[in-house]
Design a protein around this motif. Sequence first.
Motif: not given
Length: 251
Positions: A212-238
Amino acid sequence: EVVGSVKTSSLALLSDASHAFSDLVALTITLFALRMAARPPSAKHTFGFHRAEVLGALINGLLLLVMAGSIGFTAWQRWESPREVNGGLVSIIGLISIAPSLFAVVRLRRSKNLNIKSAFLHALGDTLSSVVVVVSGVVIALTGLARFDALASLVVVALLIIGALRMLWQVFHILLEAAPAGINPEKISRLVCGLPGVRSTHDTHLWTLCSDVIYFTGHLVIDGQPDLKKAQETITQATKLLDKNGVHHAT
């Protein structure tokens, strides 16, 4: 059941008693493994002690196979040289032995934890083997065919082997860090790629630490040139998306 097997000369009762004893050992191992898994991570064991559950299930599975081999050998000898068996007394003792196993089956049936599931399989196998013993006792009492006792023992052996192999197959996949059953890694990647602003994923890994303990690791490639705040929002959604799909530890 052990006393009953001596009184009735029934190998099936002795087999069922051996099965019940293996259940007792299995439940002890399960309890120990669950206590270990509940311990917090340490500097040396940064993932915690969840794999204790898998080791417990491995020991349980191997124990079942050893019991099956021992009972199967004796049952074959009894088939070759049958003894007179008191079928009526066998079925009465078998009926009494069903109750505690059935109680354990009802209490453990809903858990998805591999270790508790292994204990459930032990209890279920013990219940079924007790039913087989009762049936064999009734048949022997009605027909006088003592070989049904050896036949019942072989059925118990088959139940032991089936339960052990199923459990060991799950342990095998977890130790090889395979993707968890019921979660498709490609589907997970597609879901993450469907998030706004995510172009693609790479270096993704999905594996099971324990049942009952499952792990996921991975890299996301994001469109454009997002700032750190935008990148963190995307990570939170993921992370939230993965959590909804049963993956609760994502990096």
